[in-house]
Motif scaffolding. Sequence first.
Motif, PDB file in Angstrom:
ATOM      1  N   UNK A  78      43.566  -5.379  36.267  1.00 33.48           N
ATOM      2  CA  UNK A  78      42.551  -6.294  35.741  1.00 33.48           C
ATOM      3  C   UNK A  78      43.041  -7.704  36.051  1.00 33.48           C
ATOM      4  N   UNK A  79      42.655  -8.234  37.195  1.00 35.04           N
ATOM      5  CA  UNK A  79      43.178  -9.494  37.691  1.00 35.04           C
ATOM      6  C   UNK A  79      42.127 -10.586  37.594  1.00 35.04           C
ATOM      7  N   UNK A  80      42.539 -11.753  37.135  1.00 36.43           N
ATOM      8  CA  UNK A  80      41.670 -12.922  37.087  1.00 36.43           C
ATOM      9  C   UNK A  80      42.141 -13.928  38.126  1.00 36.43           C
ATOM     10  N   UNK A  81      41.223 -14.357  38.995  1.00 38.48           N
ATOM     11  CA  UNK A  81      41.552 -15.269  40.085  1.00 38.48           C
ATOM     12  C   UNK A  81      40.623 -16.473  40.049  1.00 38.48           C
ATOM     13  N   UNK A  82      41.119 -17.583  40.565  1.00 38.34           N
ATOM     14  CA  UNK A  82      40.309 -18.792  40.633  1.00 38.34           C
ATOM     15  C   UNK A  82      39.909 -19.070  42.074  1.00 38.34           C
ATOM     16  N   UNK A  83      38.670 -19.506  42.256  1.00 40.33           N
ATOM     17  CA  UNK A  83      38.194 -19.873  43.585  1.00 40.33           C
ATOM     18  C   UNK A  83      38.761 -21.234  43.950  1.00 40.33           C
TER      19      UNK A  83
ATOM     20  N   UNK B 154      32.702 -15.203  37.123  1.00 42.48           N
ATOM     21  CA  UNK B 154      32.704 -15.682  35.747  1.00 42.48           C
ATOM     22  C   UNK B 154      32.573 -17.205  35.783  1.00 42.48           C
ATOM     23  N   UNK B 155      32.909 -17.830  34.665  1.00 48.55           N
ATOM     24  CA  UNK B 155      32.839 -19.288  34.574  1.00 48.55           C
ATOM     25  C   UNK B 155      34.160 -19.929  35.018  1.00 48.55           C
ATOM     26  N   UNK B 156      34.157 -21.262  35.092  1.00 47.34           N
ATOM     27  CA  UNK B 156      35.313 -22.031  35.562  1.00 47.34           C
ATOM     28  C   UNK B 156      35.722 -21.631  36.969  1.00 47.34           C
ATOM     29  N   UNK B 157      34.744 -21.160  37.775  1.00 46.29           N
ATOM     30  CA  UNK B 157      35.001 -20.705  39.146  1.00 46.29           C
ATOM     31  C   UNK B 157      36.038 -19.583  39.193  1.00 46.29           C
ATOM     32  N   UNK B 158      36.041 -18.737  38.179  1.00 49.45           N
ATOM     33  CA  UNK B 158      36.940 -17.588  38.142  1.00 49.45           C
ATOM     34  C   UNK B 158      36.190 -16.333  38.562  1.00 49.45           C
ATOM     35  N   UNK B 159      36.930 -15.374  39.109  1.00 48.89           N
ATOM     36  CA  UNK B 159      36.357 -14.056  39.341  1.00 48.89           C
ATOM     37  C   UNK B 159      37.383 -12.997  38.965  1.00 48.89           C
ATOM     38  N   UNK B 160      36.874 -11.823  38.587  1.00 43.66           N
ATOM     39  CA  UNK B 160      37.727 -10.735  38.093  1.00 43.66           C
ATOM     40  C   UNK B 160      37.705  -9.567  39.063  1.00 43.66           C
ATOM     41  N   UNK B 161      38.860  -8.949  39.252  1.00 43.67           N
ATOM     42  CA  UNK B 161      38.997  -7.748  40.074  1.00 43.67           C
ATOM     43  C   UNK B 161      39.579  -6.650  39.200  1.00 43.67           C
ATOM     44  N   UNK B 162      38.909  -5.511  39.140  1.00 47.72           N
ATOM     45  CA  UNK B 162      39.358  -4.379  38.325  1.00 47.72           C
ATOM     46  C   UNK B 162      39.590  -3.165  39.220  1.00 47.72           C
ATOM     47  N   UNK B 163      40.621  -2.401  38.888  1.00 49.27           N
ATOM     48  CA  UNK B 163      40.842  -1.122  39.558  1.00 49.27           C
ATOM     49  C   UNK B 163      40.083  -0.040  38.837  1.00 49.27           C
ATOM     50  N   UNK B 164      39.383   0.806  39.574  1.00 44.50           N
ATOM     51  CA  UNK B 164      38.619   1.882  38.928  1.00 44.50           C
ATOM     52  C   UNK B 164      39.098   3.266  39.352  1.00 44.50           C
ATOM     53  N   UNK B 165      40.272   3.327  39.994  1.00 45.09           N
ATOM     54  CA  UNK B 165      40.860   4.630  40.293  1.00 45.09           C
ATOM     55  C   UNK B 165      41.433   5.228  39.022  1.00 45.09           C
ATOM     56  N   UNK B 166      41.575   6.536  39.024  1.00 46.52           N
ATOM     57  CA  UNK B 166      42.134   7.207  37.861  1.00 46.52           C
ATOM     58  C   UNK B 166      43.575   6.743  37.634  1.00 46.52           C
ATOM     59  N   UNK B 167      43.853   6.285  36.435  1.00 46.76           N
ATOM     60  CA  UNK B 167      45.186   5.815  36.092  1.00 46.76           C
ATOM     61  C   UNK B 167      45.422   4.344  36.374  1.00 46.76           C
ATOM     62  N   UNK B 168      44.475   3.645  36.972  1.00 50.27           N
ATOM     63  CA  UNK B 168      44.660   2.237  37.303  1.00 50.27           C
ATOM     64  C   UNK B 168      44.518   1.364  36.060  1.00 50.27           C
ATOM     65  N   UNK B 169      45.400   0.369  35.944  1.00 49.44           N
ATOM     66  CA  UNK B 169      45.307  -0.613  34.858  1.00 49.44           C
ATOM     67  C   UNK B 169      45.051  -2.008  35.416  1.00 49.44           C
TER      68      UNK B 169
ATOM     69  N   UNK C 117      32.530  10.969  26.746  1.00 48.96           N
ATOM     70  CA  UNK C 117      33.691  11.452  27.500  1.00 48.96           C
ATOM     71  C   UNK C 117      33.898  10.664  28.772  1.00 48.96           C
ATOM     72  N   UNK C 118      35.141  10.616  29.245  1.00 48.88           N
ATOM     73  CA  UNK C 118      35.519   9.998  30.515  1.00 48.88           C
ATOM     74  C   UNK C 118      35.134   8.525  30.571  1.00 48.88           C
ATOM     75  N   UNK C 119      35.226   7.833  29.463  1.00 49.08           N
ATOM     76  CA  UNK C 119      34.881   6.414  29.444  1.00 49.08           C
ATOM     77  C   UNK C 119      36.137   5.578  29.311  1.00 49.08           C
ATOM     78  N   UNK C 120      36.247   4.563  30.134  1.00 47.21           N
ATOM     79  CA  UNK C 120      37.375   3.640  30.088  1.00 47.21           C
ATOM     80  C   UNK C 120      36.847   2.237  29.856  1.00 47.21           C
ATOM     81  N   UNK C 121      37.370   1.556  28.833  1.00 48.64           N
ATOM     82  CA  UNK C 121      36.971   0.182  28.561  1.00 48.64           C
ATOM     83  C   UNK C 121      38.228  -0.661  28.534  1.00 48.64           C
ATOM     84  N   UNK C 122      38.270  -1.701  29.372  1.00 48.70           N
ATOM     85  CA  UNK C 122      39.463  -2.521  29.391  1.00 48.70           C
ATOM     86  C   UNK C 122      39.160  -3.880  29.999  1.00 48.70           C
ATOM     87  N   UNK C 123      40.187  -4.703  30.002  1.00 48.36           N
ATOM     88  CA  UNK C 123      40.032  -6.032  30.556  1.00 48.36           C
ATOM     89  C   UNK C 123      39.495  -7.039  29.573  1.00 48.36           C
TER      90      UNK C 123
END
Length: 519
Positions: free
Chosen positions: A441-446, A424-439, A469-475
């Motif tokens: 959504x981490x934002x980290x800076x380089x 992303x911008x400001x030298x940030x990057x995002x890490x998301x869990x995509x396992x079933x039940x995972x919430x 069906x089976x769609x997850x939208x988050x973060x």
Amino acid sequence: MIGGGGEEATATAPAAEGSQPLDWKFAQVFGERTAGEEVQEVDIISAIEFDRTGDHLATGDRGGRVVLFERTDTRDHGGHRRELERMDYSNGRHPEFRYKTEFQSHEPEFDYLKSLEIEEKINKIRWCQAANGALFLLSTNDKTIKFWKVQEKKVKKVCDLNMDLSRAMGNGPVVSSSISASSKSCMANGGCDERSSGYSSIDTSLPSGGLSSLRLPMVVTSHETSLVARCRRIYAHAHDYHINSISNNSDGETFISADDLRINLWNLEISNQSFNIVDVKPANMEDLTEVITSAEFHPTHCNTLAYSSSRGSIRLIDMRQSALCDSHSKLFEEPEVPGTRSFFTEIIASISDIKFAKDGRHILSRDYMTLKLWDINMDRGPVATFQVHEYLRPKLCDLYENDSIFDKFECCLSGDGHRVATGSYSNLFRVFGCSEGSTEATTLEASKNPMRRQVQTPTRPSKSLSTLPRVLRRGADTSGVDANGNAFDFTTKLLHLAWHPTENSIACAASNSLYMYYA
């Protein structure tokens, strides 16, 4: 993945392996800038790639250089380390890399026929199968692909100039007689001129007994080794438009290269011909509605590849169907929500990068606003959508004016397929869990403190966003400032990152600096 997107579904979903958020820590940085240091354009990193084992990492920059790094902590464990990894045994040490070598891959060129300047910038790097202790990789700029071999060779040095005295003495008379015989020329009166007719007046005669010692250089092979990068083949003159992707086939013999309108198939051993397998160029260029933005081979099926388009679609093709794959076997695209179309709809829908999961079952795609995870057995829509730039929706007009809306962010998946990441911008990057039940959504800076600008973004499943069906939208992150109240900096962007193939380790590029993190 959860179905329908209700809070209750999230609460009752069974926790899967990898559902707990990871605790990311700083590992290393190469090329860190000091405060106020000006970065040269040629030093900005433009490509990152781990090899298949994860023991080597390659980066390319805008100056046409390729820099290789090698892992050092594996030598402490040897082959036993991989057994420990398979047993999920933690050795308590983070992966450590060191600089290995670098070489100039591409130089700036000029196409005189088209009056076009060709940049030396490395667009993509792909590792090939290692053999006989040598490393092989492909690198490409806008027009030319090169196949490199990097190998350690023993250094040869010039030792003492004095040869063995006994051998030198033995050669003396022979040298003397041969030279004297050739240097004497007969005269008309029967005498001999001691000087050769081709020499100057300087006396070059040798002593009558020959030389007592002959001084010659001796070249010996030392125990020191030096890494040598050699270009084995050059694949050129096959693309009219800028190359945006290269991808190795699992057969180890072929690879593809893609530009805006065509995908070509190459054999690694043959550089003077390629086969055009995808061509989306219309008969009339005015009828052009979309271009190819990324292409990648399936990780295990050598006949299958996927490519994405500027209209947000992904096509899966089977090369067994025909020589020219005009028709796709599967099409993945998300239906447009009625009433939401605007001037920016197609621009932000353009896919900048796609990656196959290691098992080949899922495809991860990145457009300007989101990350999407697709199941190749379900073409009704993505199985998960992760909001990355939702907070920028009110600013799309400004981003269009300064061309930031055309930035091409890459994406990557973890080796186990439980997480995805993008920049992303400001030298940030995002890490998301995509396992079933995972919430997750981490934002980290380089930076050396990746959690310094941590933004807590809760999961926000919503039925109104999609009825698939089976769609997850988050973060979704709606604020225009970070956790410290600082405005996001659109001039510092983290476009390139790569996930280690077997461990939770990420390498990412912030301008000319390479940052590495582990969890």
